[in-house]
Design an enzyme around this catalytic site. Structure first.
Site, short mmCIF file in Angstrom:
data_model
loop_
_atom_site.label_atom_id
_atom_site.label_comp_id
_atom_site.label_asym_id
_atom_site.label_seq_id
_atom_site.Cartn_x
_atom_site.Cartn_y
_atom_site.Cartn_z
N ASP A 163 17.50 42.99 25.74
CA ASP A 163 18.12 42.63 24.55
C ASP A 163 18.17 41.00 24.35
OD1 ASP A 163 18.72 45.30 24.35
OD2 ASP A 163 20.69 45.08 25.42
N1 URA Z 1 19.64 47.74 29.33
C1 URA Z 1 20.33 47.22 28.14
O1 URA Z 1 21.41 47.57 27.98
N2 URA Z 1 19.87 45.91 27.76
C2 URA Z 1 18.69 45.33 28.34
O2 URA Z 1 18.47 44.47 27.78
C3 URA Z 1 18.05 45.97 29.27
C4 URA Z 1 18.39 47.20 29.81
#
Ligand code: URA
Length: 237
Positions: free
Chosen positions: A102
């Site tokens: 993310d």
């Molecule tokens: N899980 C998440 O919620 N976000 C990420 O960036 C990676 C794994």
């Protein structure tokens, strides 16, 4: 591969700029000035530009310490992407992120031109372990450890069992074997302990190099590449 294609993929110049380089005799292949853009360059040939050797490896493998605020994408109109953090030659070689983090997640991101390896590592059947460090709101308990190891039911699926290690009341290390959208945040969210900070420490056998500051990258070593191949169930040439 054709010489002009090779030079432009290496980011040396545009396809037409490469032809100019060749015409002026600045490129040598195996010690001989090469002027024909259509010349077929054999694998492993030594290619010199103005006397300096070019790195002609086509497949590249990188680890990036992804900083917060950067999108895991190739390009975006409005936001800086992980490819924007690398020299342009990697994009012209076709380097792509393997999976996604993310925008606010930091830590280890693998990028490669090797599509088959990426595909195998991301295959849901392969269950490559990913380890995250998560800072959450609220206090983690042994009941949370059990919930993760039982498999947390989410709206659209039940997560596979995961290993939660509590490091301090609001900080934990989590090992998951899946990589669904927002998965880690959704799992903690389901327990009423929303994630405030998330950092990926490892992806399969690959561990984030602690000498890399956020935004820095390095090429993988041969041993790291071989370990990824083994994790993907592939044999490395
Ligand atoms: N899980 C998440 O919620 N976000 C990420 O960036 C990676 C794994």
């Amino acid at each position: 591969m054709r010489l002009d294609k090779l030079l432009s993929r290496l980011g040396t110049a545009s396809r037409s700029g490469c032809r100019d380089l060749l015409r002026s005799g600045r490129v040598k292949v195996n010690g001989v000035p090469a002027r024909d853009p259509a010349m077929d360059v054999p694998n492993g040939a030594e290619v010199l530009l103005d006397g300096a050797p070019l790195d002609t490896r086509m497949d590249r493998y990188l680890m990036l310490h992804k900083p917060a605020g950067v999108l895991t994408a190739k390009e975006d109109r409005n936001c800086k992407t992980v490819l924007d953090l690398l020299p342009g030659a990697y994009a012209s070689l076709g380097c792509m992120p393997v999976g996604r983090l993310d925008k606010d997640t930091t830590g280890l991101l693998l990028l490669t031109t090797d599509g088959e390896l990426a595909h195998r590592l991301l295959s849901p059947a392969r269950h490559v372990d990913k380890v995250y460090e998560a800072e959450v709101a609220g206090e983690l308990t042994e009941a949370d450890v059990r919930a993760f190891s039982d498999g947390i039911p989410l709206k659209d699926f039940t997560a596979l069992p995961a290993k939660l290690e509590i490091l301090s009341p609001s900080l934990a290390r989590l090992t998951v074997r899946e990589g669904k959208y927002h998965q880690v945040k959704r799992m903690f969210g389901a327990l009423g302990k929303p994630v405030e900070k998330l950092r990926r420490l490892s992806f399969g056998p690959l561990m984030l190099d602690d000498r890399l500051s956020p935004g820095e990258y390095r090429e993988l070593t041969d041993q790291e590449i071989a370990a990824l191949y083994a994790a993907a169930g592939l044999t490395h040439a």
